[in-house]
Design a protein around this motif. Structure first.
Motif, short mmCIF file in Angstrom:
data_model
loop_
_atom_site.label_atom_id
_atom_site.label_comp_id
_atom_site.label_asym_id
_atom_site.label_seq_id
_atom_site.Cartn_x
_atom_site.Cartn_y
_atom_site.Cartn_z
N ILE A 115 36.50 45.50 -55.04
CA ILE A 115 35.20 45.15 -56.52
C ILE A 115 35.62 44.97 -57.31
CG2 ILE A 115 33.63 46.70 -54.78
CD1 ILE A 115 34.73 48.97 -56.64
N GLN A 116 34.79 44.43 -58.02
CA GLN A 116 35.22 44.06 -59.80
C GLN A 116 34.43 45.49 -60.42
OE1 GLN A 116 35.73 40.29 -61.49
NE2 GLN A 116 36.71 41.54 -63.29
N ILE A 117 34.71 45.60 -61.16
CA ILE A 117 33.28 46.94 -61.84
C ILE A 117 32.29 45.79 -62.77
CG2 ILE A 117 33.28 48.87 -63.20
CD1 ILE A 117 34.67 49.64 -60.18
N THR A 118 31.69 46.30 -63.32
CA THR A 118 30.69 44.80 -63.98
C THR A 118 29.99 45.49 -64.78
OG1 THR A 118 28.50 45.14 -62.13
CG2 THR A 118 30.13 42.79 -62.02
N ASP A 119 29.79 46.88 -64.96
CA ASP A 119 29.60 48.32 -65.74
C ASP A 119 29.42 49.30 -65.48
OD1 ASP A 119 27.37 48.67 -67.54
OD2 ASP A 119 26.00 49.03 -66.72
N VAL A 120 29.90 50.24 -66.75
CA VAL A 120 30.40 51.48 -66.66
C VAL A 120 29.47 52.35 -67.47
CG1 VAL A 120 32.08 53.16 -67.04
CG2 VAL A 120 32.75 50.43 -66.55
N GLN A 121 29.17 53.21 -67.20
CA GLN A 121 28.27 53.98 -67.62
C GLN A 121 29.10 55.75 -68.20
OE1 GLN A 121 24.15 53.90 -66.34
NE2 GLN A 121 23.76 52.00 -66.66
N GLN A 122 28.37 56.48 -68.49
CA GLN A 122 28.82 57.58 -68.35
C GLN A 122 29.16 58.16 -67.10
OE1 GLN A 122 30.44 59.37 -70.83
NE2 GLN A 122 31.32 60.34 -69.39
N ASN A 123 28.59 58.23 -65.76
CA ASN A 123 27.94 58.34 -64.74
C ASN A 123 28.06 58.23 -63.79
OD1 ASN A 123 25.76 58.52 -65.55
ND2 ASN A 123 24.81 60.53 -65.22
N VAL A 124 28.07 56.73 -63.83
CA VAL A 124 28.11 55.88 -62.63
C VAL A 124 28.41 54.13 -63.04
CG1 VAL A 124 25.76 54.68 -63.30
CG2 VAL A 124 26.34 54.93 -60.57
N ALA A 125 29.16 53.72 -62.32
CA ALA A 125 29.91 52.12 -62.56
C ALA A 125 28.86 51.38 -61.70
CB ALA A 125 30.72 52.46 -61.96
N PHE A 126 28.78 50.04 -61.88
CA PHE A 126 28.30 49.28 -60.65
C PHE A 126 29.48 48.39 -60.80
CE2 PHE A 126 25.05 51.85 -63.01
CZ PHE A 126 24.04 51.34 -62.36
N ALA A 127 29.59 47.47 -59.28
CA ALA A 127 30.40 46.71 -59.27
C ALA A 127 30.01 45.77 -58.39
CB ALA A 127 31.53 47.10 -58.82
N GLN A 128 30.57 44.33 -58.48
CA GLN A 128 30.23 43.95 -57.06
C GLN A 128 31.45 43.00 -56.42
OE1 GLN A 128 29.78 40.19 -60.17
NE2 GLN A 128 31.44 39.70 -60.47
N VAL A 129 31.29 43.00 -55.16
CA VAL A 129 32.32 42.74 -54.11
C VAL A 129 33.17 41.34 -54.37
CG1 VAL A 129 32.49 41.98 -51.23
CG2 VAL A 129 30.66 43.69 -52.41
N VAL A 130 34.25 41.94 -54.47
CA VAL A 130 35.31 40.80 -54.80
C VAL A 130 35.90 39.79 -53.93
CG1 VAL A 130 37.36 39.59 -55.84
CG2 VAL A 130 35.88 41.33 -57.31
N GLU A 131 36.14 40.55 -52.13
CA GLU A 131 36.56 39.72 -50.85
C GLU A 131 36.46 41.66 -49.89
OE1 GLU A 131 41.21 38.85 -48.50
OE2 GLU A 131 40.99 39.82 -51.19
N ARG A 132 35.99 40.81 -48.91
CA ARG A 132 35.41 41.31 -48.04
C ARG A 132 36.37 42.00 -47.21
NH1 ARG A 132 29.96 42.87 -48.19
NH2 ARG A 132 28.84 41.12 -49.17
N LEU A 133 37.40 42.58 -46.79
CA LEU A 133 38.21 43.07 -45.52
C LEU A 133 38.22 43.49 -45.10
CD1 LEU A 133 40.36 45.24 -48.97
CD2 LEU A 133 40.13 42.71 -48.53
#
Length: 137
Positions: A115-133
């Protein structure tokens, strides 16, 4: 100080004597939000409050207790993770250091992804898939 990836939670607490034993209470939120499970056994490390990793002496004790920790991920960072659960909105959920939650849309429980982290907040982050393994990668 080097902190291992296996760290499940990190908090400050006082050692208290109760009924002939010494007790360190684990905050409820560490069990509710983190990787800590009631009834399980964990290794515990105790560090003195005067550790060199503490904030400088100009900070007062109440400020230290209530100052939020910096999230363990940064925007743009890539990680390989396993999706542990599916949230109410259908997004994948994984946890990283200290039980910090990362939400990953379009994933399934048990799936291993980079995954690549797209948004970081104080208690949670959001990410998108870069590669499925594959599970064995």
């Amino acid at each position: 100080m080097d902190i291992p990836d296996q760290l499940r939670c990190l908090f400050s607490a006082q050692v208290e004597e109760r009924d002939g034993s010494y007790v360190v209470e684990v905050p409820r939120q560490e069990v509710r939000l983190g990787d800590v499970q009631n009834g399980e056994t964990y290794r515990v490390a105790l560090l003195p409050a005067s550790s060199t990793d503490e904030p400088d002496e100009s900070e007062t004790e109440p400020e230290r207790e209530h100052s939020p920790q910096k999230p363990p991920v940064e925007e743009g960072e890539q990680r390989t993770v396993e999706i542990e659960d599916i949230g109410d909105q259908g997004d994948g959920i994984t946890r990283v250091e200290r039980g910090f939650v990362v939400i990953v849309p379009d994933t399934d429980q048990g799936e291993r992804v980079t995954i690549q982290i797209t948004d970081v907040q104080q208690n949670v982050a959001f990410a998108q898939v870069v590669e499925r393994l594959s599970y064995y990668e």
